[in-house]
Design an enzyme around this catalytic site. Structure first.
Site, PDB file in Angstrom:
ATOM      1  N   CYS A 279       0.786  -1.234   0.000  1.00 57.13           N
ATOM      2  CA  CYS A 279       0.000   0.000   0.000  1.00 57.13           C
ATOM      3  C   CYS A 279       0.820   1.288   0.000  1.00 57.13           C
ATOM      4  O   CYS A 279       0.270   2.365   0.252  1.00 57.13           O
ATOM      5  CB  CYS A 279      -0.978   0.028   1.176  1.00 57.13           C
ATOM      6  SG  CYS A 279      -2.174  -1.323   1.159  1.00 57.13           S
ATOM      7  N   GLU A 280       2.125   1.211  -0.326  1.00 57.29           N
ATOM      8  CA  GLU A 280       2.881   2.460  -0.437  1.00 57.29           C
ATOM      9  C   GLU A 280       2.362   3.319  -1.582  1.00 57.29           C
ATOM     10  O   GLU A 280       2.405   4.555  -1.526  1.00 57.29           O
ATOM     11  CB  GLU A 280       4.373   2.167  -0.621  1.00 57.29           C
ATOM     12  CG  GLU A 280       4.781   1.648  -1.985  1.00 57.29           C
ATOM     13  CD  GLU A 280       4.407   0.196  -2.210  1.00 57.29           C
ATOM     14  OE1 GLU A 280       4.485  -0.248  -3.366  1.00 57.29           O
ATOM     15  OE2 GLU A 280       4.044  -0.492  -1.236  1.00 57.29           O
ATOM     16  N   ASP A 281       1.823   2.676  -2.640  1.00 61.00           N
ATOM     17  CA  ASP A 281       1.273   3.435  -3.760  1.00 61.00           C
ATOM     18  C   ASP A 281      -0.036   4.128  -3.380  1.00 61.00           C
ATOM     19  O   ASP A 281      -0.299   5.261  -3.799  1.00 61.00           O
ATOM     20  CB  ASP A 281       1.075   2.532  -4.977  1.00 61.00           C
ATOM     21  CG  ASP A 281       0.410   1.211  -4.623  1.00 61.00           C
ATOM     22  OD1 ASP A 281       0.016   1.026  -3.441  1.00 61.00           O
ATOM     23  OD2 ASP A 281       0.279   0.352  -5.506  1.00 61.00           O
TER      24      ASP A 281
ATOM     25  N   GLY B   3      -3.810 -14.427  -2.460  1.00 60.97           N
ATOM     26  CA  GLY B   3      -5.188 -14.397  -1.994  1.00 60.97           C
ATOM     27  C   GLY B   3      -5.402 -13.301  -0.959  1.00 60.97           C
ATOM     28  O   GLY B   3      -4.524 -13.019  -0.134  1.00 60.97           O
ATOM     29  N   GLY B   4      -6.551 -12.668  -1.011  1.00 61.72           N
ATOM     30  CA  GLY B   4      -6.875 -11.618  -0.057  1.00 61.72           C
ATOM     31  C   GLY B   4      -6.254 -10.274  -0.367  1.00 61.72           C
ATOM     32  O   GLY B   4      -6.250  -9.379   0.490  1.00 61.72           O
ATOM     33  N   HIS B   5      -5.739 -10.115  -1.597  1.00 61.01           N
ATOM     34  CA  HIS B   5      -5.079  -8.850  -1.941  1.00 61.01           C
ATOM     35  C   HIS B   5      -6.037  -7.672  -1.864  1.00 61.01           C
ATOM     36  O   HIS B   5      -5.708  -6.624  -1.273  1.00 61.01           O
ATOM     37  CB  HIS B   5      -4.483  -8.954  -3.341  1.00 61.01           C
ATOM     38  CG  HIS B   5      -3.855  -7.691  -3.825  1.00 61.01           C
ATOM     39  ND1 HIS B   5      -2.706  -7.175  -3.274  1.00 61.01           N
ATOM     40  CD2 HIS B   5      -4.229  -6.823  -4.817  1.00 61.01           C
ATOM     41  CE1 HIS B   5      -2.387  -6.042  -3.900  1.00 61.01           C
ATOM     42  NE2 HIS B   5      -3.293  -5.807  -4.837  1.00 61.01           N
TER      43      HIS B   5
END
Length: 299
Positions: free
Chosen positions: A225-227, A261-263
């Site tokens: 999640c840095e983007d 999975g779960g992205h």
């Protein structure tokens, strides 16, 4: 097995000797057959192997067919590495051509062309001719840079994403993260991923020194999640949406974190955590897309 041995030992000694003699002959015959079969197989394989070696040697000595394979190299201001790569691959016997994807603003210089052709001649085997070709693809990047120059405070790029209000929660403070297919279906986006984008260098400093430290710590701990964090930072500073530029981009590497999975769930958690830290949702949605009309029929 114990009962079998007991019954055998209960017979007379003469019968035991006869049975042992017959068994010994059978074992010897069986061993002889196995040895003979093994020698036959080994002889056949040896002949086949020797024949293959001779055939492989003749292939190595003979010239390869006229049609070989092409090597595609993507480069960006790494001429030294480009020379090393070409020097290495030019010695491959099946190589027929080298295609260099060139995306720099200026075309390759004449001196570079001469050096690369000389490297190919030195390293190619048996005097083979290897075609050297440059594929000039500067339009996409140059156009995106031009768009960014017109709006230098925003993010301009090729990989859009969207966030939605999670209506299932019954309030306006919970959000969902959606990927490319939602953008394609709705034509709406609110983020540009930083992996293929232009943005001002001041945001790198702001990311390190001005963005809430808890967000940086979250990114470090979760390695994700840095983007999204950068999109939040820019949107919070500009109160404006990013700009999606039409262009050709190929994402290589299908085994990254986005394939796990779960992205989407983890990205959704990022959205809500960051919004909580900012005290609001700074991302702004838009349906505007920058298209170069010079290279598009339908714009």
């Amino acid at each position: 097995m114990t009962m079998m041995r007991t019954s055998l030992f209960s017979h007379r000694t003469i019968r035991q000797g006869a049975i042992s003699a017959v068994g010994s002959v059978k074992i010897k015959l069986l061993l002889a057959c196995c040895i003979g079969l093994t020698l036959f197989v080994l002889a056949g394989r040896t002949a086949s192997f020797m024949g293959w070696k001779q055939h492989a040697a003749s292939l190595h000595r003979s010239s390869l067919p006229g049609k070989g394979y092409a090597l595609l190299i993507n480069t960006w201001r790494r001429n030294d590495l480009l020379k090393q790569s070409i020097s290495h691959y030019a010695s491959c016997p099946g190589l027929a051509s080298i295609h260099i994807v060139w995306s720099e603003p200026d075309p390759p210089s004449e001196s570079l062309l001469k050096v690369l052709n000389h490297i190919i001649q030195l390293n190619s085997k048996d005097g083979r001719e290897i075609e050297l070709k440059f594929d000039i693809n500067k339009e996409d990047i140059e156009f995106a840079f031009t768009v960014w120059q017109s709006a230098p405070d925003t993010m301009v790029g090729y990989v859009p994403r969207i966030h939605w209000v999670d209506k299932s929660k019954g309030n306006q403070d919970t959000y969902l993260y959606s990927g490319w297919w939602s953008v394609w279906w709705t034509g709406t986006y609110s983020m540009i991923l930083s992996k293929a984008a232009f943005f001002h260098k001041k945001y790198l400093s702001m990311y390190t020194y001005e963005m809430p430290s808890s967000i940086r710590e979250y990114v470090t701990q979760n390695r994700n999640c840095e983007d999204i964090a950068m999109s939040f930072l820019v949107a919070n500073a500009t109160v404006a949406p990013p700009i999606w530029v039409k262009g050709k981009i190929f994402e290589i590497g299908s085994t990254g974190i986005s394939s796990l999975g779960g992205h989407s769930e983890r990205r959704t958690h990022c959205l809500n955590w960051f919004a909580y830290k900012y005290g609001r949702m700074p991302l702004v949605s838009t349906s505007v897309k920058a298209v170069d009309s010079h290279s598009s029929w339908f714009w």
